[in-house]
Design an enzyme around this catalytic site. Structure first.
Site, short mmCIF file in Angstrom:
data_model
loop_
_atom_site.label_atom_id
_atom_site.label_comp_id
_atom_site.label_asym_id
_atom_site.label_seq_id
_atom_site.Cartn_x
_atom_site.Cartn_y
_atom_site.Cartn_z
N ASP A 226 0.89 -1.16 0.00
CA ASP A 226 0.00 0.00 0.00
C ASP A 226 0.93 1.21 0.00
OD1 ASP A 226 -1.63 2.16 0.53
OD2 ASP A 226 -2.94 1.06 1.90
N HIS A 227 1.12 1.81 -1.16
CA HIS A 227 2.18 2.82 -1.29
C HIS A 227 1.96 4.02 -0.38
CE1 HIS A 227 -0.72 4.62 -4.16
NE2 HIS A 227 -0.13 5.75 -3.87
N HIS A 289 -6.15 2.63 1.39
CA HIS A 289 -5.48 3.85 1.80
C HIS A 289 -6.15 4.53 3.00
CE1 HIS A 289 -3.22 3.26 -1.73
NE2 HIS A 289 -3.92 3.98 -2.57
#
Length: 535
Positions: A226-227, A289
């Site tokens: 999950d960047h 996110h």
């Protein structure tokens, strides 16, 4: 993310990637390295010998983010001389073709200066294997290529497999890695698999994907990317809370009125129609996110920042999340219609190429959530995300209660709002504190003012791009920033009932492109006597 100018020490770090690394002092290396180990300020965190196998090298993610991030790590002196990169794709290419693609991606998107000596060393370890994901022969060839690289580059059988591919191919690739034995690490080496979101499209599919992956790799070798968790400002939420006694005592229901978490985009589909339709804003952004941001904002302080301690606290929060009793009034969804964006006329979602005329996919989603625990009982968390909104911005706003007694007249505080602490994740990374201050003059007039902290102005070293940090963590084997399967499943348990409800509601509500979402989102807030923050 905004790109702060690189300082001279970062340029010196490129030298570390070459054979003259031994001539650099430890202080120079640390000064040049924004990814140094926070547990040891003396030494940088440098990956050991390994091969990164990248599936999906022709995709937008690889070209814009992954390949440039690999180069930037090398340019910062964080990759070993024998590091190797293997591309796998359905292309009739030779090694030099993939090297050229990588070169072009680096020249266009890398955040550090291009240096021939760094590129030469990196390019010597770049290889390509052509094939389909269902082609047994291609994966057999991949296994042979990796053995040869071990012998010629000294990579020691250490492989990281990055699946930058559509989700439907995750199980196919993992099963091929298992069949060829590439998932099995000999003694003294390691094998890891990296999976991009989405981790399934609901709880059932997420569980099935996990079972398939666990058949080939142990949980400790599975890295779910999950960047957002790699962004400096997201990690700074923990520093802000737990390193500052100024905030932690008031970080609870006794002082906080509500929390708003927003991820707004000003773009449309950007060529992702095939992926986006049927997924929508909630699955694409909220499930991963925004719920991860919620967990970091709301969790109790961990005993340490190791992976297990962080996961344990985040899981407690996600388990305590409660949906509104009435999903019709406690959620909102919409799809962008034609309008104006950045001075240009843009089409609506249903007019985008590749989108069916009867699509019910939402491009805007908002939820009201509560957390059933002692710290947050009664404090609503409002999450929203959307495409074609007023501007691109991601932020977490903790809005505090009004003072219990204001010894001012109504006119004195007519334009005074509520105190707020805002963490800006992108594009202008930093923190803003909003509070009331007296206006200069003879009258007692109080209005809102802000104090700003900006990363670009406060630190001399540039922040690493999120994928730099996460790729390095994969190669080092450091998992704190990667969601555990339990977190993924708890997030789907929150979102699935909302998706099931929306599936019975027909078309999402229209909102003009360039605005801030559908009227139902404002109505959701108005019922609680609140409004969305102006961004």
């Amino acid at each position: 993310m905004s790109e702060a100018p690189l300082e001279a020490p970062v340029e010196e770090a490129a030298v570390v990637a070459s054979s003259v690394a031994a001539t650099a002092t430890t202080e120079e290396v640390v000064a040049a390295n924004p990814l140094r180990d926070p547990r040891d300020k003396r030494l940088p965190r440098v990956a050991g010998p390994c091969v990164l196998v990248l599936f999906g090298v022709t995709g937008d993610l690889a070209k814009r983010k992954l390949l440039p991030a690999i180069y930037d790590l090398g340019n910062r002196g964080l990759l070993p001389p024998g590091f190797s990169l293997v591309g796998f794709a359905r292309r009739d290419w030779q090694h030099q073709d993939f090297r050229q693609l990588t070169h072009d991606a680096v020249k266009e998107h890398a955040r550090t200066p291009f240096r021939e000596e760094v590129w030469k060393q990196l390019s010597e370890g770049i290889h390509f294997v052509p094939g389909e994901f269902t082609d047994d022969g291609a994966f057999d060839a991949l296994a042979m290529a990796l053995k040869e690289i071990d012998q010629t580059r000294g990579t020691g059988g250490n492989y990281a497999f990055y699946l930058s591919v559509p989700p439907k191919f995750f199980p196919v690739v993992v099963q091929q890695l298992k069949r060829t034995g590439l998932a099995d690490a000999p003694d003294g080496s390691w094998r890891r698999v990296v999976i991009e979101k989405p981790f399934g499209h609901d709880l059932k599919s997420a569980h099935e994907l996990n079972e398939t992956t666990n058949e080939a790799f142990p949980e400790s070798s599975i890295f779910r990317i999950d960047h957002y968790l790699g962004k400096e400002t997201v990690q700074n939420i923990m520093a802000l809370r737990f390193a500052n006694n100024l905030y932690e005592p008031i970080w609870n229901r006794s002082y906080v009125d509500h929390v708003q978490i927003t991820m707004a985009e000003d773009i449309g589909l950007a060529g992702r129609a095939g992926y986006y339709d049927g997924i929508g804003a909630a699955r694409d952004v909220i499930q991963n996110h925004l719920l991860q941001l919620l967990a970091l904002v709301a969790m109790e302080d961990p005993t340490s920042f190791d992976a297990n301690s962080l996961r344990r606290e985040k899981e407690k929060v996600l388990k305590a999340v409660r949906l509104p009793a009435d999903l019709a009034t406690g959620t909102a969804r919409g799809k962008y219609a034609a309008g104006w964006q950045g001075g240009e006329k843009v089409v609506g979602y249903l007019e985008e190429e590749g989108i069916p005329a009867d699509s019910t996919t939402e491009t805007y989603a908002a939820l009201k959530l509560e957390i059933a625990n002692r710290r947050w009982a009664g404090v609503p968390f409002y999450l929203r995300t959307g495409k074609r909104l007023g501007r691109r911005v991601t932020e977490v706003a903790v809005v505090f209660q009004r003072a219990p007694h204001l010894p001012f007249s109504k006119d004195d505080t007519e334009i005074l709002g509520q105190n707020a602490l805002v963490v800006r994740v992108q594009p202008d990374e930093g923190i803003t504190v909003r509070f009331g201050s007296k206006v200069p003059g003879t009258a007692m007039e109080v209005r809102d003012v802000s104090m700003d902290f900006a990363y670009g102005e406060s630190f001399m070293e540039s922040s690493p791009e999120a994928y730099e940090r996460l790729l390095l963590d994969v190669m080092i084997g450091d998992p704190p920033l990667f969601p555990h399967q339990r977190e993924v499943e708890l997030s789907w348990k929150i979102l699935d009932p909302v998706e099931e409800f929306w599936a019975t509601q027909g078309q999402p509500e229209d909102y003009p492109s360039g605005t801030w979402g559908p009227p139902s989102a404002d109505a959701m807030m108005a019922r609680d006597g609140r409004t969305w923050r102006r961004l």
